[in-house]
Design an enzyme around this catalytic site. Structure first.
Site, PDB file in Angstrom:
ATOM      1  N   HIS A  98     -36.806 -10.936  31.300  1.00  9.84           N
ATOM      2  CA  HIS A  98     -36.324 -10.914  29.293  1.00  9.84           C
ATOM      3  C   HIS A  98     -37.354 -12.345  28.841  1.00  9.84           C
ATOM      4  O   HIS A  98     -37.669 -13.713  30.119  1.00  9.84           O
ATOM      5  CB  HIS A  98     -35.142 -10.727  29.222  1.00  9.84           C
ATOM      6  CG  HIS A  98     -34.626 -11.920  28.889  1.00  9.84           C
ATOM      7  ND1 HIS A  98     -34.500 -12.815  28.298  1.00  9.84           N
ATOM      8  CD2 HIS A  98     -33.460 -12.006  30.093  1.00  9.84           C
ATOM      9  CE1 HIS A  98     -33.723 -13.694  29.242  1.00  9.84           C
ATOM     10  NE2 HIS A  98     -32.341 -12.649  29.978  1.00  9.84           N
ATOM     11  N   CYS A 102     -30.029 -13.665  34.669  1.00  7.25           N
ATOM     12  CA  CYS A 102     -31.647 -12.933  34.576  1.00  7.25           C
ATOM     13  C   CYS A 102     -33.344 -13.746  34.802  1.00  7.25           C
ATOM     14  O   CYS A 102     -32.614 -15.053  35.543  1.00  7.25           O
ATOM     15  CB  CYS A 102     -31.539 -12.845  32.851  1.00  7.25           C
ATOM     16  SG  CYS A 102     -30.718 -11.446  32.376  1.00  7.25           S
TER      17      CYS A 102
END
Length: 415
Positions: free
Chosen positions: A324, A342
């Site tokens: 992301h 992440c």
């Protein structure tokens, strides 16, 4: 039953031919027993279940026997409304045929018995019957939804009832048919008693098609449990897209059909939150996600706590691992790992990644100090099992040597 006149005709014809010499013909071939139209064998054979308006019990084997001692049964075919032929065995002397597989429930059968009498003349008996519907059905639902996916997308089958017995699992697995164009070698894997995954030996070929269907309807799976109809599924496979993140080099390499399209500086999980190694399959994309530390067990108010609006989020695990946009860590991207697991990148790079990735594409992480991606339970980690181990999860292939695609196809006959 007697056909003496026909025998006398044949003998007379033979004597006459002999008297005329070789090559002479005095009788037409229509008088030969094998050329005669089949007679009605209704009085020659008997059935252990009555055909008629009332459905019969599919749990009882079907049996056809010869009445008396003259003649014999030469063949029996039993086919249901789905075109599936019931397996059976004929005795050596032709006096009895019995089914060797279970009848399907809730279907109509067409039965043809071929016989011959003591003179060799052919007889035939045909009839149809229905079986009673099943009281307990095993339903199978295929996934994902129809559409276009990446080369790593597994096929899933969710069952409505648990199936634990190995023989019953083999019945189910044999009836769940996956076909692709071009053809590949693949196998089902029993994740648990109610869930199966199918994947090829290697990734799906780029730009291929995959069709999934079930032949389970009416088929006996276990005691009083029969298969239900299932909605077939068709998928299109897109380009071979692989995003490979090197956690130690802090770089993501984006490949399409083997060609490097882009390299992106990234940051991955810091110590204590290291990103999982291994192959993950894209589960979906979300333009906006609210990410909170509490979702991964971080206490609110602690030094690691966070609550952030996140854009261009590509999900790769159910527990919350994404690729992301992370504009707050741009200074670390390409240099150090500072995330909570992440893969973060700039907003511009995340937007590009978001537009060029789809569900089913491969996201692979290497050189992280994190754990390995689980094969099941947290997304699609199926590709982290070696092919020989994957085969051990099949009720049909476990313990057998590796097979060619043609061998695999023979493991899935019509049932």
């Amino acid at each position: 039953m007697s056909h003496t006149p026909r025998l006398w005709t044949v003998l007379s014809c033979s004597l006459l031919v002999a008297s005329l010499g070789a090559g002479a013909t005095a009788c037409g071939t229509g008088d030969h027993p094998l050329s005669a139209s089949p007679y009605d064998a209704a009085d020659q054979v008997a059935f252990n279940q009555k055909a008629g308006s009332r459905p019969i019990d599919p749990d009882r084997p079907l049996e056809v026997t010869l009445k008396g001692e003259e003649g014999r049964i030469t063949d029996v075919t039993v086919t249901d409304t789905h075109g599936r032929r019931l397996a059976g065995e004929l005795s050596a002397d032709g006096d009895r045929w019995h089914s060797t597989a279970s009848l399907a429930a809730g279907v109509r059968y067409a039965l043809t018995v071929s016989t011959e009498d003591e003179d060799g003349a052919p007889g035939r008996r045909t009839l149809s019957f229905e079986t009673t519907p099943a009281k307990k059905l095993l339903k199978a639902e295929f996934g994902p939804e129809a559409g276009t996916y990446g080369v790593g997308q597994p096929i899933t089958a969710e069952l409505s009832e648990p199936v634990k017995d190995k023989a019953a699992r083999a019945v189910v697995e044999r009836a769940l048919v996956v076909e692709s164009s071009p053809r590949v070698d693949g196998s089902w894997y029993w994740v648990d008693d109610k869930k199966l995954h199918f994947r090829p030996k290697e990734y799906w070929p780029a730009n291929s098609t995959v069709s999934v269907r079930s032949n389970l309807e009416g088929v006996r799976v276990g005691d009083h449990l029969y298969g239900a109809a299932a909605t077939p599924l068709k998928l299109t496979i897109g380009d071979r897209v692989e995003a490979i993140t090197d956690a130690s080099a802090h770089q993501l390499t984006f490949k399409r059909n083997g060609e490097v399209i882009n390299t992106i500086p990234v940051t991955t999980g810091k110590p204590g939150f290291s990103t999982r190694n291994g192959v993950k399959v894209v589960l979906g994309k979300e333009y906006f996600v609210r990410m909170r530390g509490t979702s991964i067990g971080i206490a609110e108010g602690s030094s690691e706590s966070y609550d952030l609006p996140v854009y261009y989020a590509t999900r790769v695990t159910w527990s919350g691992e994404y690729v992301h946009a992370a504009p707050w860590s741009v200074g670390s991207q390409g240099y150090e790992n500072v995330s909570h697991g992440c893969t973060g990148m700039s907003t511009g790079n995340a937007a590009w990644f978001y537009e060029n990735i789809r569900a089913g594409d491969i996201v692979k992480v290497v050189n992280s100090i994190g754990n390995e991606m689980d094969p099941f339970g947290n997304g699609f980690g199926d590709w982290n099992l070696a092919w020989d181990k994957w085969r051990q999860g099949s009720a049909l292939l476990a313990g057998t040597p590796d097979r060619t695609p043609a061998d695999t196809a023979r493991l899935r006959p019509q049932v």
